[in-house]
Design an enzyme around this catalytic site. Structure first.
Site, PDB file in Angstrom:
ATOM      1  N   CYS A 165      13.578  11.227   7.078  1.00 30.31           N
ATOM      2  CA  CYS A 165      13.445  10.785   8.469  1.00 30.31           C
ATOM      3  C   CYS A 165      14.728  10.984   9.267  1.00 30.31           C
ATOM      4  O   CYS A 165      14.689  11.168  10.472  1.00 30.31           O
ATOM      5  CB  CYS A 165      13.015   9.321   8.513  1.00 30.31           C
ATOM      6  SG  CYS A 165      14.039   8.270   7.478  1.00 30.31           S
ATOM      7  N   LYS A 207       0.887  -1.172   0.000  1.00 31.91           N
ATOM      8  CA  LYS A 207       0.000   0.000   0.000  1.00 31.91           C
ATOM      9  C   LYS A 207       0.918   1.213   0.000  1.00 31.91           C
ATOM     10  O   LYS A 207       1.407   1.640   1.042  1.00 31.91           O
ATOM     11  CB  LYS A 207      -0.874  -0.009   1.263  1.00 31.91           C
ATOM     12  CG  LYS A 207      -2.188   0.676   1.140  1.00 31.91           C
ATOM     13  CD  LYS A 207      -2.191   2.169   0.954  1.00 31.91           C
ATOM     14  CE  LYS A 207      -1.754   3.049   2.063  1.00 31.91           C
ATOM     15  NZ  LYS A 207      -1.646   4.465   1.619  1.00 31.91           N
ATOM     16  N   PRO A 208       1.170   1.790  -1.202  1.00 31.59           N
ATOM     17  CA  PRO A 208       2.028   2.982  -1.231  1.00 31.59           C
ATOM     18  C   PRO A 208       1.258   4.209  -0.740  1.00 31.59           C
ATOM     19  O   PRO A 208       0.026   4.162  -0.625  1.00 31.59           O
ATOM     20  CB  PRO A 208       2.367   3.126  -2.724  1.00 31.59           C
ATOM     21  CG  PRO A 208       1.252   2.452  -3.450  1.00 31.59           C
ATOM     22  CD  PRO A 208       0.661   1.410  -2.526  1.00 31.59           C
ATOM     23  N   GLU A 258       9.428  16.705  15.029  1.00 29.67           N
ATOM     24  CA  GLU A 258       9.883  16.462  13.661  1.00 29.67           C
ATOM     25  C   GLU A 258       9.225  17.510  12.760  1.00 29.67           C
ATOM     26  O   GLU A 258       7.997  17.596  12.710  1.00 29.67           O
ATOM     27  CB  GLU A 258       9.480  15.050  13.220  1.00 29.67           C
ATOM     28  CG  GLU A 258      10.116  14.669  11.907  1.00 29.67           C
ATOM     29  CD  GLU A 258       9.706  13.261  11.431  1.00 29.67           C
ATOM     30  OE1 GLU A 258       8.517  12.924  11.515  1.00 29.67           O
ATOM     31  OE2 GLU A 258      10.593  12.528  10.968  1.00 29.67           O
ATOM     32  N   GLY A 280      11.233   3.540  16.068  1.00 36.12           N
ATOM     33  CA  GLY A 280      10.788   2.310  15.418  1.00 36.12           C
ATOM     34  C   GLY A 280      11.170   1.027  16.103  1.00 36.12           C
ATOM     35  O   GLY A 280      11.828   1.009  17.144  1.00 36.12           O
ATOM     36  N   LYS A 329      14.394   3.995  20.472  1.00 31.80           N
ATOM     37  CA  LYS A 329      13.313   4.780  21.089  1.00 31.80           C
ATOM     38  C   LYS A 329      12.076   4.846  20.180  1.00 31.80           C
ATOM     39  O   LYS A 329      11.722   3.856  19.543  1.00 31.80           O
ATOM     40  CB  LYS A 329      13.842   6.164  21.484  1.00 31.80           C
ATOM     41  CG  LYS A 329      15.051   6.076  22.439  1.00 31.80           C
ATOM     42  CD  LYS A 329      15.342   7.375  23.132  1.00 31.80           C
ATOM     43  CE  LYS A 329      16.279   8.249  22.373  1.00 31.80           C
ATOM     44  NZ  LYS A 329      16.672   9.455  23.067  1.00 31.80           N
ATOM     45  N   GLY A 339       9.589   8.171  12.642  1.00 29.71           N
ATOM     46  CA  GLY A 339      10.175   9.503  12.500  1.00 29.71           C
ATOM     47  C   GLY A 339      11.521   9.658  13.193  1.00 29.71           C
ATOM     48  O   GLY A 339      12.021   8.735  13.839  1.00 29.71           O
ATOM     49  N   GLU A 346       9.302   1.583  10.853  1.00 28.24           N
ATOM     50  CA  GLU A 346      10.353   2.569  10.560  1.00 28.24           C
ATOM     51  C   GLU A 346       9.695   3.933  10.671  1.00 28.24           C
ATOM     52  O   GLU A 346       8.916   4.318   9.789  1.00 28.24           O
ATOM     53  CB  GLU A 346      10.886   2.369   9.134  1.00 28.24           C
ATOM     54  CG  GLU A 346      11.703   1.123   8.935  1.00 28.24           C
ATOM     55  CD  GLU A 346      13.062   1.206   9.620  1.00 28.24           C
ATOM     56  OE1 GLU A 346      13.571   2.324   9.821  1.00 28.24           O
ATOM     57  OE2 GLU A 346      13.587   0.149   9.972  1.00 28.24           O
TER      58      GLU A 346
END
Ligand code: NAD
Length: 491
Positions: free
Chosen positions: A282, A173-174, A383, A456, A453, A250, A248
């Protein structure tokens, strides 16, 4: 405008529902593509197709799978220009970045293919004369992959070739904003000889398609790249079903510059870490920490270099930086800069939208440097995901380590010093999955990538990236006549 269906079982598959998702250029507003808005029924069809195809794919030798994954890498390079244009237009990134992304994706596929030649495992011969232990790795089955918009090809290729090398089939699912290259690459996979049904793509919204993938009983694992916000929800939803999730997420990297660094290299690396993909990265080196005795000169030199960067349209060969992904994101990035200013930061470079001429039709943010940033400011914690970096001054190594680790994230950090003792001791103390020393955003497919942390769970790339997509099986074999041992069996 390109119009796509889903890709299921090696062919275009018309979606179950009538809705479409459209994508317009974030650089000039033109309509680029239209995608099927997937439903739970579409996911069901893709998952069933994948589960059926996976059996034959896993039964092939690793050598056969490797050959087809390598063929896919070759086709990506053959079609690199065509794919790079799609990637640049949909993501709003520079064509040079897009070409680099596709070349890197091909390299990831080549390396992962090589791993298929020698799937790990071990024999244990130390259980006494009449027993043998076998530890083998098996594919998980069907892997659901959910990917983001910032590096649509690379984030996919940190997963896809490894999962294929291990013998899995996939449903991808892109991001709804950048689905083009994923669908085009799935087509190339058929040309590369990867059997129909091994790679399936269902486009659409995360909350619909992603959720259906997580809940589908035939999807054995979810591999997600995206925000910590969505990753937390996906991790929790997978946990409720005891489904494996690779996450995976931020980051908020620090780039630590000591006075004894090669300052020309450090300036170059700090700027690269800030502006690659308009900072939508990221592991963007978004917090530059500088030793006090060089801080003033370093900041001035960085501002001078930032002023020389060329903001341009995605297909402009001379552009260093193009647009951000969409209007709401631009507003968010500019809002972060404004909040930093109100909290006491000095805008040393940029700080605003580029609006002149045709740029006003798109969402462009000038490369921006914020000076005098302290850990109490919002910018230091959140972020931002734009072409923005802050400068924070430190006096001692202890202070540098404390500042770098003062974040809930832990994906990457950089440090710049010519003192090898300092570099090695410091890299051990930085709480992140990757540390770059005297370079930034560098590396090779063999190096595992992932977060500490809240950045991920699990790892991509390297042998670790292959094993994420495998289950471990212990086979204990008793040789000869079994000695009856009632009351003394395994616990
Ligand atoms: P996002 O989390 O909004 O979306 C990522 C993907 O998840 C998209 O395909 C989206 O449709 C889907 N999604 C969103 N909510 C979902 C839900 N509730 N259930 C299932 N699927 C859902 O992220 P984004 O804005 O596309 O990407 C930017 C983020 O990705 C940044 O936070 C960045 O740091 C992160 N990122 C991390 C890495 C890494 O390797 N750690 C790499 C690239 C990007």
């Amino acid at each position: 405008m390109r119009a796509y269906h889903h890709w299921i079982g090696g062919k275009d598959a018309v979606g179950h529902g009538p809705d479409r998702v459209t994508r317009s250029s974030p650089a000039h507003g033109a309509l680029l593509a239209s995608y099927a808005a997937g439903t739970a029924e579409d996911v069901d069809r893709a998952a069933q197709t994948a589960a059926a195809a996976q059996v034959g794919w896993a039964a092939m030798t690793g050598m056969e799978r490797a050959g087809r994954i390598t063929a896919l890498a070759d086709l990506i390079l053959r079609d690199r220009e065509r794919l790079a244009v799609i990637e640049a237009e949909e993501a709003g990134k520079t064509i040079r970045d897009a070409r680099g992304e596709l070349s890197h994706s091909a390299n990831l596929a080549r390396y992962a293919a090589a791993l298929a030649w020698e799937i790990p495992g071990r024999a244990q011969s130390h259980h006494g004369d009449s027993a043998l232990g076998l530890v083998t790795y098996e594919p998980r089955g069907v892997v659901g992959m959910i990917t983001p918009w910032n590096f649509p090809a690379v984030t996919l290729f940190q997963k896809l070739p490894y999962a294929l090398a291990a013998g899995n089939a996939v449903v991808i699912k892109p991001s709804e904003l950048t689905s083009g290259t994923t669908l085009e690459i799935a087509r190339l996979a058929a040309e590369a000889g990867i059997p129909d049904g091994v790679i399936n793509v269902v486009t659409g919204k995360g909350t619909v398609v992603g959720t259906a993938m997580i809940e589908h009983p035939l999807v054995d694992m979810i591999s997600f790249t995206g925000s910590t916000r969505a990753g937390t929800e996906i991790g929790a939803a997978c946990a409720r079903q005891v489904k494996r999730a690779g996450l995976e997420l931020g980051g908020k990297a620090a780039n630590v510059v000591f006075a004894d660094a090669d300052l020309d290299d450090a300036l170059d690396g700090a700027l690269f870490g800030t502006i690659l993909n308009a900072g939508q990265e990221c592991v963007a080196g978004t917090r530059i920490l500088v030793e006090r005795r060089i801080a003033k000169d370093f900041t001035e030199a960085l501002v001078e270099r930032a002023a020389k960067l060329r903001v341009g349209m995605p297909l402009d060969e001379t552009a260093d930086i193009a647009s951000v992904i969409h209007e709401a994101h631009m507003t968010s990035v500019l809002g972060h800069i404004e909040t930093a200013r109100k909290e006491g930061a000095r805008i040393a470079a940029g700080g605003h939208r580029k609006l002149d001429g045709d740029f006003g039709k798109g969402y462009f943010v000038q490369p921006s440097i914020l000076a005098d940033v302290t850990p109490s400011m919002t910018y230091f914690r959140e972020e931002v995901f734009g072409p923005v970096a802050s400068i924070t001054v430190f006096d001692t190594i202890e202070e540098a380590v404390a500042l770098a680790n003062d974040t809930t994230y832990g994906l990457g950090n950089g440090l710049w010093t010519k003192d090898v003792d300092k570099a090695l001791q410091l890299s051990k103390r930085l709480k992140s999955g990757t540390v770059w020393v005297n370079t930034y955003l560098d590396g090779a497919p063999q190096m595992p990538f992932g977060g500490y942390k809240r950045s991920g769970l699990g790892r991509e790339n390297g042998i670790e990236g292959l094993i994420e997509f495998m289950d471990v099986k212990s086979t204990f074999i008793r040789l000869g006549k079994r000695t009856k041992a009632l009351g003394h069996t395994a616990a």
